[in-house]
Design a protein around this motif. Structure first.
Motif, PDB file in Angstrom:
ATOM      1  N   VAL A  93       3.699 -46.714 125.298  1.00 26.84           N
ATOM      2  CA  VAL A  93       4.858 -47.314 124.642  1.00 26.84           C
ATOM      3  C   VAL A  93       4.600 -47.230 123.144  1.00 26.84           C
ATOM      4  N   TYR A  94       5.578 -46.696 122.440  1.00 24.07           N
ATOM      5  CA  TYR A  94       5.452 -46.529 120.992  1.00 24.07           C
ATOM      6  C   TYR A  94       6.265 -47.597 120.282  1.00 24.07           C
ATOM      7  N   TYR A  95       5.605 -48.302 119.379  1.00 28.14           N
ATOM      8  CA  TYR A  95       6.241 -49.368 118.623  1.00 28.14           C
ATOM      9  C   TYR A  95       6.359 -48.981 117.151  1.00 28.14           C
ATOM     10  N   CYS A  96       7.479 -49.312 116.586  1.00 19.80           N
ATOM     11  CA  CYS A  96       7.690 -49.238 115.150  1.00 19.80           C
ATOM     12  C   CYS A  96       7.374 -50.620 114.591  1.00 19.80           C
ATOM     13  N   ALA A  97       6.711 -50.667 113.432  1.00 20.95           N
ATOM     14  CA  ALA A  97       6.325 -51.957 112.880  1.00 20.95           C
ATOM     15  C   ALA A  97       6.384 -51.922 111.359  1.00 20.95           C
ATOM     16  N   ALA A  98       6.578 -53.090 110.771  1.00 17.20           N
ATOM     17  CA  ALA A  98       6.714 -53.211 109.318  1.00 17.20           C
ATOM     18  C   ALA A  98       5.707 -54.213 108.778  1.00 17.20           C
ATOM     19  N   THR A  99       5.251 -53.933 107.569  1.00 19.52           N
ATOM     20  CA  THR A  99       4.293 -54.811 106.910  1.00 19.52           C
ATOM     21  C   THR A  99       4.471 -54.728 105.404  1.00 19.52           C
ATOM     22  N   LYS A 100       4.062 -55.760 104.690  1.00 21.54           N
ATOM     23  CA  LYS A 100       4.184 -55.745 103.233  1.00 21.54           C
ATOM     24  C   LYS A 100       3.133 -54.831 102.589  1.00 21.54           C
ATOM     25  N   SER A 101       1.949 -54.772 103.184  1.00 21.28           N
ATOM     26  CA  SER A 101       0.856 -53.976 102.617  1.00 21.28           C
ATOM     27  C   SER A 101       0.451 -52.896 103.612  1.00 21.28           C
ATOM     28  N   LEU A 102       0.429 -51.658 103.157  1.00 20.77           N
ATOM     29  CA  LEU A 102       0.094 -50.523 104.017  1.00 20.77           C
ATOM     30  C   LEU A 102      -1.250 -50.747 104.703  1.00 20.77           C
ATOM     31  N   THR A 103      -1.289 -50.537 106.006  1.00 26.60           N
ATOM     32  CA  THR A 103      -2.501 -50.789 106.767  1.00 26.60           C
ATOM     33  C   THR A 103      -2.546 -49.897 107.996  1.00 26.60           C
ATOM     34  N   THR A 104      -3.765 -49.668 108.478  1.00 24.38           N
ATOM     35  CA  THR A 104      -3.952 -48.929 109.725  1.00 24.38           C
ATOM     36  C   THR A 104      -4.356 -49.864 110.860  1.00 24.38           C
ATOM     37  N   ILE A 105      -4.356 -51.152 110.603  1.00 25.05           N
ATOM     38  CA  ILE A 105      -4.750 -52.149 111.607  1.00 25.05           C
ATOM     39  C   ILE A 105      -3.516 -52.636 112.332  1.00 25.05           C
ATOM     40  N   PRO A 106      -3.401 -52.331 113.613  1.00 28.52           N
ATOM     41  CA  PRO A 106      -2.166 -52.655 114.327  1.00 28.52           C
ATOM     42  C   PRO A 106      -1.744 -54.123 114.235  1.00 28.52           C
ATOM     43  N   TYR A 107      -2.691 -55.027 114.340  1.00 31.14           N
ATOM     44  CA  TYR A 107      -2.302 -56.433 114.411  1.00 31.14           C
ATOM     45  C   TYR A 107      -2.018 -57.042 113.035  1.00 31.14           C
ATOM     46  N   SER A 108      -2.088 -56.219 112.005  1.00 35.40           N
ATOM     47  CA  SER A 108      -1.724 -56.676 110.662  1.00 35.40           C
ATOM     48  C   SER A 108      -0.248 -56.513 110.368  1.00 35.40           C
ATOM     49  N   TYR A 109       0.482 -55.861 111.275  1.00 33.62           N
ATOM     50  CA  TYR A 109       1.911 -55.675 111.048  1.00 33.62           C
ATOM     51  C   TYR A 109       2.671 -56.958 111.372  1.00 33.62           C
ATOM     52  N   ASP A 110       3.694 -57.224 110.576  1.00 30.39           N
ATOM     53  CA  ASP A 110       4.399 -58.498 110.678  1.00 30.39           C
ATOM     54  C   ASP A 110       5.615 -58.455 111.596  1.00 30.39           C
ATOM     55  N   TYR A 111       6.296 -57.337 111.629  1.00 32.83           N
ATOM     56  CA  TYR A 111       7.528 -57.211 112.406  1.00 32.83           C
ATOM     57  C   TYR A 111       7.418 -56.002 113.321  1.00 32.83           C
ATOM     58  N   TRP A 112       7.919 -56.174 114.549  1.00 30.63           N
ATOM     59  CA  TRP A 112       7.784 -55.149 115.573  1.00 30.63           C
ATOM     60  C   TRP A 112       9.124 -54.904 116.263  1.00 30.63           C
ATOM     61  N   GLY A 113       9.321 -53.644 116.674  1.00 25.32           N
ATOM     62  CA  GLY A 113      10.428 -53.344 117.555  1.00 25.32           C
ATOM     63  C   GLY A 113      10.038 -53.624 118.993  1.00 25.32           C
ATOM     64  N   GLN A 114      10.964 -53.304 119.887  1.00 31.04           N
ATOM     65  CA  GLN A 114      10.724 -53.590 121.306  1.00 31.04           C
ATOM     66  C   GLN A 114       9.947 -52.477 121.995  1.00 31.04           C
ATOM     67  N   GLY A 115       9.820 -51.334 121.346  1.00 30.26           N
ATOM     68  CA  GLY A 115       9.058 -50.215 121.882  1.00 30.26           C
ATOM     69  C   GLY A 115       9.910 -49.220 122.640  1.00 30.26           C
ATOM     70  N   THR A 116       9.434 -47.986 122.684  1.00 28.44           N
ATOM     71  CA  THR A 116      10.092 -46.936 123.456  1.00 28.44           C
ATOM     72  C   THR A 116       9.014 -46.168 124.220  1.00 28.44           C
ATOM     73  N   GLN A 117       9.291 -45.880 125.483  1.00 25.08           N
ATOM     74  CA  GLN A 117       8.302 -45.250 126.349  1.00 25.08           C
ATOM     75  C   GLN A 117       8.276 -43.742 126.133  1.00 25.08           C
ATOM     76  N   VAL A 118       7.088 -43.219 125.964  1.00 25.65           N
ATOM     77  CA  VAL A 118       6.870 -41.778 125.921  1.00 25.65           C
ATOM     78  C   VAL A 118       5.921 -41.433 127.058  1.00 25.65           C
ATOM     79  N   THR A 119       6.354 -40.516 127.913  1.00 29.38           N
ATOM     80  CA  THR A 119       5.530 -40.082 129.032  1.00 29.38           C
ATOM     81  C   THR A 119       5.388 -38.570 128.969  1.00 29.38           C
ATOM     82  N   VAL A 120       4.146 -38.108 128.965  1.00 26.66           N
ATOM     83  CA  VAL A 120       3.873 -36.681 128.899  1.00 26.66           C
ATOM     84  C   VAL A 120       3.217 -36.260 130.208  1.00 26.66           C
ATOM     85  N   SER A 121       3.880 -35.390 130.936  1.00 33.63           N
ATOM     86  CA  SER A 121       3.359 -34.938 132.223  1.00 33.63           C
ATOM     87  C   SER A 121       2.507 -33.689 132.047  1.00 33.63           C
ATOM     88  N   SER A 122       1.506 -33.570 132.897  1.00 28.19           N
ATOM     89  CA  SER A 122       0.605 -32.410 132.817  1.00 28.19           C
ATOM     90  C   SER A 122       1.121 -31.245 133.641  1.00 28.19           C
TER      91      SER A 122
END
Length: 122
Positions: A93-122
């Motif tokens: 599930v891929y989430y879009c998120a927003a934060t005041k300060s650029l970061t690579t730490i997922p839990y530092s983001y303040d606002y989140w979308g509901q997510g969208t599923q990406v499934t890649v079959s082999s």
């Protein structure tokens, strides 16, 4: 605050491409650094990509470098994630998120979308 809605996920085969979109409403998108974070079943949230408020600076997770590209259109209040050469391990599930300060730490983001599923079959 800002509200985020993702779209563009789906089921694709290995090697295919997808483009995810994240539409923002509420506070002006240019106020926030934006990121994409994903979560696969049974795993922790994983940083995918982030972009500064102006779009000048970007960061990518090691597993997606060279394959994924983040972009933003502040005038359209939309953030994108272009995903090429998809692999089964990109399934999450891929989430879009927003934060005041650029970061690579997922839990530092303040606002989140509901997510969208990406499934890649082999």
């Amino acid at each position: 605050q800002v509200q985020l809605v993702e779209s563009g996920g789906g089921l694709v085969q290995t090697g295919a491409s997808l483009r995810l979109s994240c539409a923002a409403s509420g506070r002006t998108l240019s106020t926030y650094a934006m990121g994409w974070i994903r979560q696969a079943p049974g795993k922790e949230r994983e940083f995918v990509a982030a972009m500064s408020r102006t779009g000048v600076t970007t960061f990518y997770g090691d597993s997606v470098k060279g394959r994924f590209t983040i972009s933003r259109d502040n005038a359209e209040s939309t953030v994108y994630l272009q995903m090429n050469s998809l692999k089964p391990e990109d399934t999450a599930v891929y989430y879009c998120a927003a934060t005041k300060s650029l970061t690579t730490i997922p839990y530092s983001y303040d606002y989140w979308g509901q997510g969208t599923q990406v499934t890649v079959s082999s």
